[in-house]
Design a protein around this motif. Structure first.
Motif, PDB file in Angstrom:
ATOM      1  N   ARG A  88       0.835  -1.209   0.000  1.00 28.40           N
ATOM      2  CA  ARG A  88       0.000   0.000   0.000  1.00 28.40           C
ATOM      3  C   ARG A  88       0.863   1.250   0.000  1.00 28.40           C
ATOM      4  NH1 ARG A  88      -0.827  -2.542   5.397  1.00 28.40           N
ATOM      5  NH2 ARG A  88       0.595  -1.434   6.751  1.00 28.40           N
ATOM      6  N   GLY A  89       0.275   2.359  -0.408  1.00 26.51           N
ATOM      7  CA  GLY A  89       1.016   3.608  -0.384  1.00 26.51           C
ATOM      8  C   GLY A  89       0.454   4.606  -1.354  1.00 26.51           C
ATOM      9  N   ARG A  90       1.135   5.731  -1.419  1.00 29.64           N
ATOM     10  CA  ARG A  90       0.730   6.813  -2.300  1.00 29.64           C
ATOM     11  C   ARG A  90       1.998   7.521  -2.753  1.00 29.64           C
ATOM     12  NH1 ARG A  90      -4.599  10.305  -0.845  1.00 29.64           N
ATOM     13  NH2 ARG A  90      -5.632   9.485  -2.687  1.00 29.64           N
ATOM     14  N   GLY A  91       2.130   7.720  -4.089  1.00 26.52           N
ATOM     15  CA  GLY A  91       3.372   8.270  -4.600  1.00 26.52           C
ATOM     16  C   GLY A  91       4.498   7.310  -4.249  1.00 26.52           C
ATOM     17  N   LEU A  92       5.697   7.860  -4.079  1.00 25.61           N
ATOM     18  CA  LEU A  92       6.844   7.004  -3.740  1.00 25.61           C
ATOM     19  C   LEU A  92       6.951   6.852  -2.225  1.00 25.61           C
ATOM     20  CD1 LEU A  92       9.395   8.233  -6.424  1.00 25.61           C
ATOM     21  CD2 LEU A  92       8.388   5.942  -6.255  1.00 25.61           C
ATOM     22  N   PHE A  93       5.847   6.473  -1.622  1.00 27.28           N
ATOM     23  CA  PHE A  93       5.761   6.285  -0.179  1.00 27.28           C
ATOM     24  C   PHE A  93       4.959   5.008   0.030  1.00 27.28           C
ATOM     25  CE2 PHE A  93       4.121   8.065   4.069  1.00 27.28           C
ATOM     26  CZ  PHE A  93       5.333   7.872   4.707  1.00 27.28           C
ATOM     27  N   ILE A  94       5.697   3.883   0.042  1.00 28.58           N
ATOM     28  CA  ILE A  94       5.042   2.585  -0.084  1.00 28.58           C
ATOM     29  C   ILE A  94       5.502   1.638   1.018  1.00 28.58           C
ATOM     30  CG2 ILE A  94       4.904   0.539  -1.604  1.00 28.58           C
ATOM     31  CD1 ILE A  94       4.975   2.479  -3.984  1.00 28.58           C
ATOM     32  N   GLY A  95       4.566   0.825   1.503  1.00 33.14           N
ATOM     33  CA  GLY A  95       4.896  -0.176   2.506  1.00 33.14           C
ATOM     34  C   GLY A  95       4.465  -1.553   2.029  1.00 33.14           C
ATOM     35  N   ILE A  96       5.341  -2.539   2.243  1.00 32.97           N
ATOM     36  CA  ILE A  96       4.966  -3.935   1.996  1.00 32.97           C
ATOM     37  C   ILE A  96       4.773  -4.584   3.353  1.00 32.97           C
ATOM     38  CG2 ILE A  96       5.679  -6.162   1.044  1.00 32.97           C
ATOM     39  CD1 ILE A  96       7.466  -4.783  -0.906  1.00 32.97           C
ATOM     40  N   GLU A  97       3.561  -5.030   3.641  1.00 30.74           N
ATOM     41  CA  GLU A  97       3.321  -5.701   4.921  1.00 30.74           C
ATOM     42  C   GLU A  97       3.481  -7.199   4.733  1.00 30.74           C
ATOM     43  OE1 GLU A  97      -0.248  -4.658   6.959  1.00 30.74           O
ATOM     44  OE2 GLU A  97       0.248  -5.938   8.669  1.00 30.74           O
ATOM     45  N   ILE A  98       4.290  -7.810   5.597  1.00 36.54           N
ATOM     46  CA  ILE A  98       4.526  -9.245   5.458  1.00 36.54           C
ATOM     47  C   ILE A  98       3.680 -10.026   6.464  1.00 36.54           C
ATOM     48  CG2 ILE A  98       6.834  -9.063   4.454  1.00 36.54           C
ATOM     49  CD1 ILE A  98       7.946  -9.499   7.222  1.00 36.54           C
ATOM     50  N   GLN A  99       3.399 -11.260   6.093  1.00 33.51           N
ATOM     51  CA  GLN A  99       2.621 -12.132   6.988  1.00 33.51           C
ATOM     52  C   GLN A  99       3.337 -13.469   7.061  1.00 33.51           C
ATOM     53  OE1 GLN A  99      -1.194 -12.927   5.241  1.00 33.51           O
ATOM     54  NE2 GLN A  99      -0.337 -13.486   3.273  1.00 33.51           N
ATOM     55  N   SER A 100       3.910 -13.751   8.196  1.00 30.31           N
ATOM     56  CA  SER A 100       4.562 -15.038   8.357  1.00 30.31           C
ATOM     57  C   SER A 100       5.007 -15.178   9.800  1.00 30.31           C
ATOM     58  CB  SER A 100       5.784 -15.139   7.444  1.00 30.31           C
ATOM     59  OG  SER A 100       6.518 -16.300   7.760  1.00 30.31           O
ATOM     60  N   GLU A 101       4.945 -16.391  10.310  1.00 30.72           N
ATOM     61  CA  GLU A 101       5.465 -16.617  11.652  1.00 30.72           C
ATOM     62  C   GLU A 101       6.991 -16.663  11.623  1.00 30.72           C
ATOM     63  OE1 GLU A 101       2.093 -19.096  12.644  1.00 30.72           O
ATOM     64  OE2 GLU A 101       1.855 -16.909  12.633  1.00 30.72           O
ATOM     65  N   ARG A 102       7.519 -17.070  10.457  1.00 29.74           N
ATOM     66  CA  ARG A 102       8.951 -17.341  10.395  1.00 29.74           C
ATOM     67  C   ARG A 102       9.779 -16.183   9.865  1.00 29.74           C
ATOM     68  NH1 ARG A 102       7.756 -22.587   8.340  1.00 29.74           N
ATOM     69  NH2 ARG A 102       7.564 -24.045  10.059  1.00 29.74           N
ATOM     70  N   VAL A 103       9.146 -15.320   9.084  1.00 27.33           N
ATOM     71  CA  VAL A 103       9.907 -14.244   8.453  1.00 27.33           C
ATOM     72  C   VAL A 103       9.561 -12.900   9.110  1.00 27.33           C
ATOM     73  CG1 VAL A 103      10.269 -12.994   6.285  1.00 27.33           C
ATOM     74  CG2 VAL A 103      10.042 -15.478   6.266  1.00 27.33           C
TER      75      VAL A 103
END
Ligand SMILES: *Cc1c(COP(=O)(O)O)cnc(C)c1O
Length: 406
Positions: A332-347
């Protein structure tokens, strides 16, 4: 372990946990480590380096001004401060600006102005006004500001905090309407929560909050230290909803990646609460900072950095969203301001950032699970495509590792 790293670890306070790399040089979107390895900087010092590392126009202004006049204090006028404040007010449509150095100081300035405004203009007795902020906010690290934080780690052990600070859920305008009392001075909000994990509120939220503030006679204070100056694809993130705050806070990129430069900007009636001696800063508005700040603003306008951010950000977001990985919960994000949310118990976010580092990309996780991607706004489309390839490979390799281990 290099000598530089071990000295930093041995003599530095332990309040950071840097990634294992020693940076020695930067140019544009790249930085180099002590072994000569090159990295694409997707962190830009939390958006402070929007103009790119050692931007030549800014370095020229910095070095020229450093040889003329650098620091004299606000006890005197200088030829540099007026033009800086004037352009900042013009670009933000604010009436007046008060220069500080860090974002934290400019937020403190906003809070002081708001409290005094409540005394002077609303008749709230001194010592009884309230400030409302949002869950998940980040406005800095001073005692008053962490008093407004909802993050236990930022608060634990640092109390007592000033009274009159209230927290409401982010993205919920009704919660604001309910929280306002006759003693409320101001509502302080980020248009997108940066440190909170690149959290976008629902559409129309800022406009609705601005309206509530106007109706209830409280100040609408917007912290654009991270989202401002083109980062989200408009000059201000507020511009997306056409809202004009009563007070606006800028920092980070305002120093062009060279110096700490911040501003509290406000409407006439709000800034008017400060008289000579009420508030100040030894270094705030010094001619060196003013010269760099002025040039930083000019570059954003002349080089169309906000427009670049909007255009490249859209492509980058689409490309990142096309990465199929079971480890990614959302992008998600707007312009060059972006976040990748991760989902994992191990990572963990930290693991992803370490792998990205190995792949030649600098980033930093926020709140353990969100990888922030906020490159200098001067980045090119081909450089972003290269970044997407590297990020894709990192997620593939991590996923394979998780599968093998299970
Ligand atoms: C970084 C940040 C601050 C604090 O700025 P400093 O220069 O670190 O004091 C305040 N508000 C927001 C939204 C920020 O991202």
């Amino acid at each position: 372990m290099t000598a530089e790293r071990s000295l930093e670890d041995r003599y530095g306070a332990n309040n950071y946990d840097p990634l294992p790399v020693v940076l020695v040089r930067g140019e544009g979107v790249f930085v180099w480590d002590s072994l000569g390895r090159r990295y694409l900087d997707m962190m830009s010092a939390y958006s402070a380096v929007s103009h790119g590392h050692c931007n030549p126009r800014l370095v020229r202004v910095l070095t020229d001004q450093a040889q003329k006049l650098a620091v004299v204090s606000r006890a005197f006028y200088t030829d540099q401060l007026g033009p800086f404040l004037s352009l900042a007010c013009e670009l933000t449509r604010m009436d007046r600006a008060l220069p500080m150095n860090t974002g934290t100081e400019a937020v403190e300035t906003a809070l002081k102005a708001a409290r005094k405004w409540a005394c002077v203009h609303k008749g709230v007795p001194d010592g009884q006004s309230e400030i409302i902020a949002c869950q998940g906010n980040f406005h800095g690290r001073s005692i008053a500001i962490v008093g407004l934080s909802s993050e236990p780690q930022y608060r634990r052990g640092f109390g007592p905090y000033p009274p009159g600070l209230k927290i409401i859920p982010y993205g919920d305008a009704d919660a604001l309407a309910q929280a306002v009392t006759v003693r409320t001075a101001a509502f302080l909000v980020e248009p997108i929560q940066g440190e909170g994990g690149i959290v976008l509120p629902p559409e129309g939220y800022l406009a609705r909050c601005a309206e509530i503030c106007r109706e209830r006679n409280i100040l609408f204070l917007v912290d654009e230290v991270q989202t401002g100056l083109g980062r989200t694809g408009r000059f201000l993130a507020c511009d997306y909803e056409g809202v004009k705050p009563d007070g606006l806070i800028l920092g980070k990129a305002l120093g062009g990646g060279l110096l700490p430069v911040s501003l509290f900007l406000a409407r006439e009636q709000l800034m008017h609460v400060f008289g000579p001696g009420d508030h100040g800063s030894t270094f705030g508005g010094n001619p060196l900072a003013a010269a760099v700040g002025l040039e930083a603003l000019k570059i954003i306008v002349e080089e169309g950095l906000a427009e670049r951010s909007a255009e490249l950000g859209r492509e980058f977001l689409d490309a990142l969203r096309s990465i199929r990985s079971p480890l990614i919960r959302s992008v998600r994000g707007r312009g060059l301001f972006i976040g990748i949310e991760i989902q994992s118990e191990r990572v963990t976010g930290r693991m992803v950032c370490e792998r990205l580092l190995d792949a030649g990309i600098l980033s930093k996780e926020t709140h353990k699970t969100v990888i922030r991607l906020a490159p200098p706004l001067i980045i090119r489309a081909d450089q972003l495509r290269d970044a997407v390839d590297r990020i894709h490979r990192v997620f593939d390799a991590l996923d394979q590792g998780v599968r093998k281990a299970s």
